[in-house]
Design an enzyme around this catalytic site. Structure first.
Site: not given
Length: 594
Positions: A294, A434-436
């Protein structure tokens, strides 16, 4: 257009704003000094400019290819990756015990900004290897560390993060992939995964997949997830590769952007895997990878914004049209038109703010591990946790915004692929997802990070902002000071309101409805504070007769641009935090559809 690594901006931000020199007192980085910092940044910038940037547009056009059950990287990418690995770029922060260089996290982030700016699709491959390295260093067995870490750290092998399933995106508790014990300490891994970045390719001899799956007796939901390691080629006792493991790509996605980054659909068909960490604690183990990724994705946002700004500025200096409102020149470069100059100035200021947030988070991560006392480590861990969702979400939003403004500066030519502006916009758009997703980052910020220490980390940030605000009248008067003061007050008010609201379950909807506004408020104001801190340092250097006066005066002007164009939004952000749950409740599906 060509890319120029912003070495001076990176070095200034590391030292004057992020405070990387604090790390010297920890004793954890005995080889680190200013000379090493500049050497790393210069070398990373040169590699990114000379090797990676020229592959960016061809990679976008050609893309990664899937054929006959295998994925091949875009032309030139495999060779570039081998050069990248030979340069030691995957081992900057890894432990020397496994072949790494043991350097500060913030320096790695700064170096990787140049990689992501030059070629975002390429940068995703080593970025995920770095995340796998962190997870194995923290949770791997001695055997796994001995066998896999040296290969990952050297870049001989790459890593992949394998979470998402077709029916289970963000809700990882719904995943159904299984891992059945083989009776010899290994497991048989079965299931399908989607959106696996660089899940298969031909740039290295092996790929180490870090996979979430369920044991046969696992409880339902997120508490029944375990983390497994599955190499593309099985590893023999002597460390050499053996037979192909029983998993394969079944296709690559055709995407809006990052065409040269293979986004794979993977099928695991009884693949041999090893458990990483403890059974049923895989989600917490995977969060080591996810938090690393992140922050790295936040740096992606900075990098793609920097690249878009450089392209827009170059075009604005070359494109001539109309009379300059600044000089009166006829057929003037459009950079002299006030609205174009405004856009370019705001772009540069937001990039500088996002860079400062990300690199400050990196310094906090190092101090959370290496500060001299337990209390200091806890405080810096709180700072790292607080900044991580802001760095990811706010910086990637900046990436999209700046790339969009870059298209606007180009005018009609920005909508034409040959200028490159459109690619930057297309590539940037994935980073808030992406990545949350950034909405999840906002919920994480207000749901966990804000209150996990009773709000101490947020209060500490507010206290530091107030301390620097007290110094600001030495440099500015009037609006630049007033706007930061009002913005800091808005952060404090919003923080106290959320901490109080979280104690009342009946106000849960209001808390979550205000999460996005709160994250954006924090990003806006922390970014402005960090630019103000940089401006104060720039003035001190000017008064001491140090540095380049033009560059330092520019740092002072950047804060003023930011204060005039961004900090004024703090009041509207604050207004959005409150009774949002009740308001959104009125927007029923029928209302939305009508």
């Amino acid at each position: 257009m060509t890319y120029r690594a912003p070495i001076r901006d990176l070095a200034f931000t590391l030292k004057a704003v992020a405070g990387i020199d604090r790390l010297a007192a920890t004793g954890a980085f005995p080889d680190y000094d200013d000379d090493l910092m500049h050497a790393v940044l210069d070398a990373a910038g040169a590699f990114s400019q000379d090797v990676l940037a020229p592959l960016n547009r061809p990679g976008d056009l050609a893309g990664a290819k899937y054929a006959n059950g295998a994925v091949s990287a875009a032309p030139g990418f495999a060779g570039a990756y081998r050069q990248f690995a030979e340069g030691g770029w995957t081992g900057l922060t890894a432990s020397p015990a496994h072949g790494g260089q043991g350097l500060p996290k913030a320096l790695e982030l700064a170096a990787y900004e140049t990689v992501h700016a030059a070629n975002m699709a390429f940068g995703l491959c080593p970025m995920l290897s770095l995340a796998a390295i962190e997870a194995l260093q923290e949770h791997g067995t001695d055997h796994q560390k001995a066998v896999y870490l040296p290969k990952l750290v050297s870049g001989e092998w790459t890593g992949a993060m394998v979470l998402t399933e077709p029916h289970a995106g963000t809700d990882l508790g719904a995943l159904t992939s299984t891992a059945t014990p083989n009776g010899d300490g290994t497991y048989s891994l079965t299931g399908q995964k989607i959106f696996i970045t660089w899940g298969d390719h031909d740039a290295t001899d092996n790929i180490v997949h870090m996979v979430l799956a369920r044991l046969p007796d696992a409880p339902p939901g997120p508490k029944g997830i375990s983390l497994f390691l599955a190499p593309k080629f099985l590893v023999k006792p002597d460390g050499s590769t053996g037979d192909r493991n029983a998993f394969r790509p079944v296709g690559v996605e055709h995407k809006l952007g990052i065409h040269a980054s293979p986004t794979c659909v993977m099928s695991y068909e009884g693949a041999t895997a090893e458990l990483v960490g403890k059974p049923n604690e895989g989600l917490s183990h995977m969060f080591v990878m996810m938090n690393a990724a992140r922050l790295a994705v936040g740096v992606e946002g900075v990098g793609i914004a920097e690249r878009a700004h450089q392209g827009a500025l170059a075009y604005a200096r070359e494109r001539r049209q109309g009379r300059s409102a600044l000089t009166g020149e006829a057929n003037a470069p459009i950079v002299d038109h006030p609205d174009v100059r405004r856009m370019l100035s705001v772009m540069k200021a937001k990039i500088a703010a996002a860079r400062a947030i990300c690199l400050s988070c990196g310094v906090a991560a190092d101090l959370a591990r290496h500060a001299s006392t337990a209390d200091e480590r806890a405080a810096w861990k709180g700072r790292e946790d607080l900044l991580t969702p802001i760095a990811k979400a706010w910086s990637t939003d900046v990436g999209v915004e700046v790339a969009s403004m870059g298209v606007q500066v180009h005018g009609g030519m920005g909508f034409i692929e040959e200028t490159g502006a459109a690619q930057h916009y297309r590539d940037a758009r994935i980073a808030p997802i992406y990545e949350g997703t950034n909405g999840i980052q906002a919920m994480d910020l207000v749901g966990r990070k804000l209150s996990q220490d009773g709000g101490d980390a947020a209060r500490a940030v507010v206290a530091e902002m107030k301390a620097d605000l007290a110094r600001l009248p030495r440099l500015y008067s009037g609006k630049p000071v007033e706007r930061l003061a009002a913005a800091v007050e808005a952060v404090e008010d919003a923080t106290l309101w959320l901490l109080d609201a979280k104690t009342d379950p009946a106000r849960a909807a209001d808390v979550l409805a205000g999460a996005d506004a709160y994250l954006k408020l924090m990003g806006d104001v922390i970014g402005g504070w960090m630019l103000a801190r940089g401006a104060l340092e720039a003035r001190a250097e000017l008064e001491a007769g140090q540095g380049d006066p033009v560059f330092l005066e520019g740092r002072i002007a950047l804060y003023e641009i930011y204060a005039a164009n961004v900090l004024g939004h703090a009041s509207s952000r604050l207004a959005a935090i409150g009774q949002g749950g009740a308001l959104l409740g009125r927007m029923s599906v029928d209302v939305l559809a009508g």
